[in-house]
Design a protein around this motif. Structure first.
Motif, mmCIF file in Angstrom:
data_model
loop_
_atom_site.group_PDB
_atom_site.id
_atom_site.type_symbol
_atom_site.label_atom_id
_atom_site.label_comp_id
_atom_site.label_asym_id
_atom_site.label_seq_id
_atom_site.Cartn_x
_atom_site.Cartn_y
_atom_site.Cartn_z
ATOM 1 N N GLU A 73 -6.168 -0.899 8.854
ATOM 2 C CA GLU A 73 -6.421 -1.426 7.518
ATOM 3 C C GLU A 73 -6.927 -0.369 6.542
ATOM 4 O O GLU A 73 -6.985 -0.611 5.334
ATOM 5 N N LEU A 74 -7.265 0.811 7.040
ATOM 6 C CA LEU A 74 -7.740 1.863 6.148
ATOM 7 C C LEU A 74 -6.664 2.348 5.190
ATOM 8 O O LEU A 74 -6.984 2.875 4.122
ATOM 9 N N THR A 75 -5.378 2.180 5.545
ATOM 10 C CA THR A 75 -4.334 2.584 4.588
ATOM 11 C C THR A 75 -4.379 1.706 3.348
ATOM 12 O O THR A 75 -4.107 2.173 2.239
ATOM 13 N N ALA A 76 -4.750 0.437 3.518
ATOM 14 C CA ALA A 76 -4.904 -0.462 2.370
ATOM 15 C C ALA A 76 -6.142 -0.086 1.558
ATOM 16 O O ALA A 76 -6.116 -0.077 0.320
ATOM 17 N N GLN A 77 -7.223 0.244 2.239
ATOM 18 C CA GLN A 77 -8.442 0.634 1.536
ATOM 19 C C GLN A 77 -8.225 1.927 0.757
ATOM 20 O O GLN A 77 -8.697 2.066 -0.385
ATOM 21 N N TYR A 78 -7.520 2.867 1.355
ATOM 22 C CA TYR A 78 -7.208 4.117 0.669
ATOM 23 C C TYR A 78 -6.397 3.845 -0.586
ATOM 24 O O TYR A 78 -6.661 4.428 -1.648
ATOM 25 N N TRP A 79 -5.413 2.966 -0.480
ATOM 26 C CA TRP A 79 -4.551 2.667 -1.629
ATOM 27 C C TRP A 79 -5.355 2.065 -2.782
ATOM 28 O O TRP A 79 -5.180 2.463 -3.943
ATOM 29 N N VAL A 80 -6.224 1.124 -2.471
ATOM 30 C CA VAL A 80 -7.055 0.530 -3.520
ATOM 31 C C VAL A 80 -7.944 1.595 -4.152
ATOM 32 O O VAL A 80 -8.086 1.668 -5.383
ATOM 33 N N TRP A 81 -8.542 2.422 -3.325
ATOM 34 C CA TRP A 81 -9.427 3.486 -3.811
ATOM 35 C C TRP A 81 -8.698 4.409 -4.784
ATOM 36 O O TRP A 81 -9.235 4.753 -5.847
ATOM 37 N N ASP A 89 0.802 -1.223 0.000
ATOM 38 C CA ASP A 89 0.000 0.000 0.000
ATOM 39 C C ASP A 89 0.833 1.272 0.000
ATOM 40 O O ASP A 89 0.314 2.356 0.286
ATOM 41 N N ASN A 90 2.133 1.183 -0.316
ATOM 42 C CA ASN A 90 2.974 2.382 -0.345
ATOM 43 C C ASN A 90 3.416 2.757 -1.751
ATOM 44 O O ASN A 90 4.321 3.570 -1.926
ATOM 45 N N ASP A 91 2.779 2.177 -2.781
ATOM 46 C CA ASP A 91 3.023 2.587 -4.155
ATOM 47 C C ASP A 91 1.992 3.648 -4.541
ATOM 48 O O ASP A 91 0.902 3.715 -3.976
ATOM 49 N N GLY A 92 2.322 4.462 -5.558
ATOM 50 C CA GLY A 92 1.344 5.423 -6.048
ATOM 51 C C GLY A 92 0.897 6.390 -4.965
ATOM 52 O O GLY A 92 1.645 6.748 -4.052
ATOM 53 N N LYS A 93 -0.366 6.818 -5.047
ATOM 54 C CA LYS A 93 -0.908 7.724 -4.049
ATOM 55 C C LYS A 93 -1.278 6.916 -2.816
ATOM 56 O O LYS A 93 -2.063 5.963 -2.908
ATOM 57 N N ASN A 94 -0.755 7.291 -1.664
ATOM 58 C CA ASN A 94 -0.966 6.443 -0.491
ATOM 59 C C ASN A 94 -0.826 7.220 0.812
ATOM 60 O O ASN A 94 -0.294 8.331 0.846
ATOM 61 N N ILE A 95 -1.310 6.590 1.892
ATOM 62 C CA ILE A 95 -1.133 7.097 3.258
ATOM 63 C C ILE A 95 -0.529 5.984 4.113
ATOM 64 O O ILE A 95 -0.826 5.864 5.295
ATOM 65 N N SER A 96 0.316 5.179 3.504
ATOM 66 C CA SER A 96 0.869 4.000 4.160
ATOM 67 C C SER A 96 1.561 4.332 5.480
ATOM 68 O O SER A 96 1.497 3.555 6.435
ATOM 69 N N ASN A 97 2.203 5.491 5.548
ATOM 70 C CA ASN A 97 2.933 5.851 6.774
ATOM 71 C C ASN A 97 2.009 6.216 7.932
ATOM 72 O O ASN A 97 2.452 6.439 9.051
ATOM 73 N N LYS A 98 0.691 6.249 7.694
ATOM 74 C CA LYS A 98 -0.283 6.515 8.757
ATOM 75 C C LYS A 98 -0.904 5.229 9.288
ATOM 76 O O LYS A 98 -1.899 5.276 10.020
ATOM 77 N N ASN A 99 -0.331 4.097 8.967
ATOM 78 C CA ASN A 99 -0.953 2.818 9.304
ATOM 79 C C ASN A 99 -1.147 2.618 10.807
ATOM 80 O O ASN A 99 -2.119 1.986 11.224
ATOM 81 N N LEU A 100 -0.260 3.142 11.622
ATOM 82 C CA LEU A 100 -0.398 2.965 13.066
ATOM 83 C C LEU A 100 -1.640 3.665 13.606
ATOM 84 O O LEU A 100 -2.161 3.290 14.664
ATOM 85 N N GLN A 101 -2.119 4.673 12.874
ATOM 86 C CA GLN A 101 -3.323 5.378 13.278
ATOM 87 C C GLN A 101 -4.571 4.906 12.510
ATOM 88 O O GLN A 101 -5.673 4.914 13.045
ATOM 89 N N TYR A 102 -4.361 4.499 11.261
ATOM 90 C CA TYR A 102 -5.484 4.172 10.379
ATOM 91 C C TYR A 102 -5.704 2.670 10.182
ATOM 92 O O TYR A 102 -6.699 2.277 9.578
#
Length: 246
Positions: free
Chosen positions: A54-62, A39-52
């Motif tokens: 599984e939502l970082t994965a959902q954001y990446w797919v979106w 989930d850290n390719d392209g547009k992502n919030i992967s570095n917020k995973n400790l707060q978000y």
């Protein structure tokens, strides 16, 4: 019609060999697990995973994947099953059939002894929930009645697991991250312990219930269990939950 169910994980695991199910590493910016889709390719919030969570994965797919007609999310140990005996994970063909008649596939809801509001207050900072309400009142007043009804009720769709059409998924993601992005301006999660730092993941479970209620979606539910738990452990765990949530 194509359906992709992303198996969100934060570590290496043995994925079930099921058509349409694809492992996806959440928090890959903070993680070196050997999962090919991250989930850290392209547009992502992967570095917020400790707060978000599984939502970082959902954001990446979106933001990065536009190839599937239907989108779903399960966890590396937690899947939708066809019945309570945990014999068969729901196949994508069944989800496709369901979505011809329903707006979303969700976990069988928790039925809490306490209200959703009081259950949140038991484990988290209730003020964060009230700030979320103020954000809805200002930006999305049409959702306020559903928010109050969900908090006063005893049903909760947990785990941030679901299956939706692409159109419904896009609509829900747009609204959810608008709300949570605004909340970030008011809440400093760094002051919390590691558990409560996962605030946005916890809140999104409540907000999914709010979205479904406000939209008056027709929902199909399946039981959800961890893949490595036997039936005896599941019964014991559910008994403990009933005690904790009273």
């Amino acid at each position: 019609m194509t359906t992709t169910i992303y198996i969100v994980t934060h570590k290496d695991f043995v994925a079930p060999n099921l058509e349409g199910y694809v492992p996806l590493l959440a928090g890959a910016a903070l993680n070196c697990a050997d999962i090919s889709l991250k989930d850290n390719d392209g547009k992502n919030i992967s570095n917020k995973n400790l707060q978000y969570c599984e939502l970082t994965a959902q954001y990446w797919v979106w933001k990065n994947i536009a190839t599937s007609d239907n989108i779903g999310f399960v966890h590396y140990r937690r899947f939708f099953y066809t019945n309570k005996y945990k014999k068969q994970i729901v196949p994508v063909e069944q989800f496709e059939h369901d979505l011809e008649h329903y707006d979303a596939i969700l976990p069988t809801p928790w039925i809490l002894s306490r209200t959703v509001r009081n259950q949140f207050a038991q484990f988290h900072n209730i003020e964060d929930l009230m700030i979320t309400r103020r954000i809805l009142a200002e930006k999305f007043p049409d959702f306020l009645e559903a928010f109050d009804e969900v908090l006063a009720g005893h049903r909760l769709y947990s785990y941030n697991m679901f299956v939706m059409t692409r159109q419904n998924f896009n609509g829900y993601m747009t609204w959810l991250f608008d709300v949570l992005g605004e909340l970030e301006r008011y809440v400093d999660v760094d002051k919390y312990d590691s558990y409560n730092r996962r605030l946005f993941g916890f809140l999104s479970e409540r907000l999914l219930s709010v979205w479904v209620q406000a939209k008056k979606w027709k929902v199909k539910c399946y039981p959800v269990y961890k893949s490595d738990e036997n039936w005896t452990k599941i019964v014991l765990k559910n008994s403990i939950k009933r005690i904790l949530f009273k």
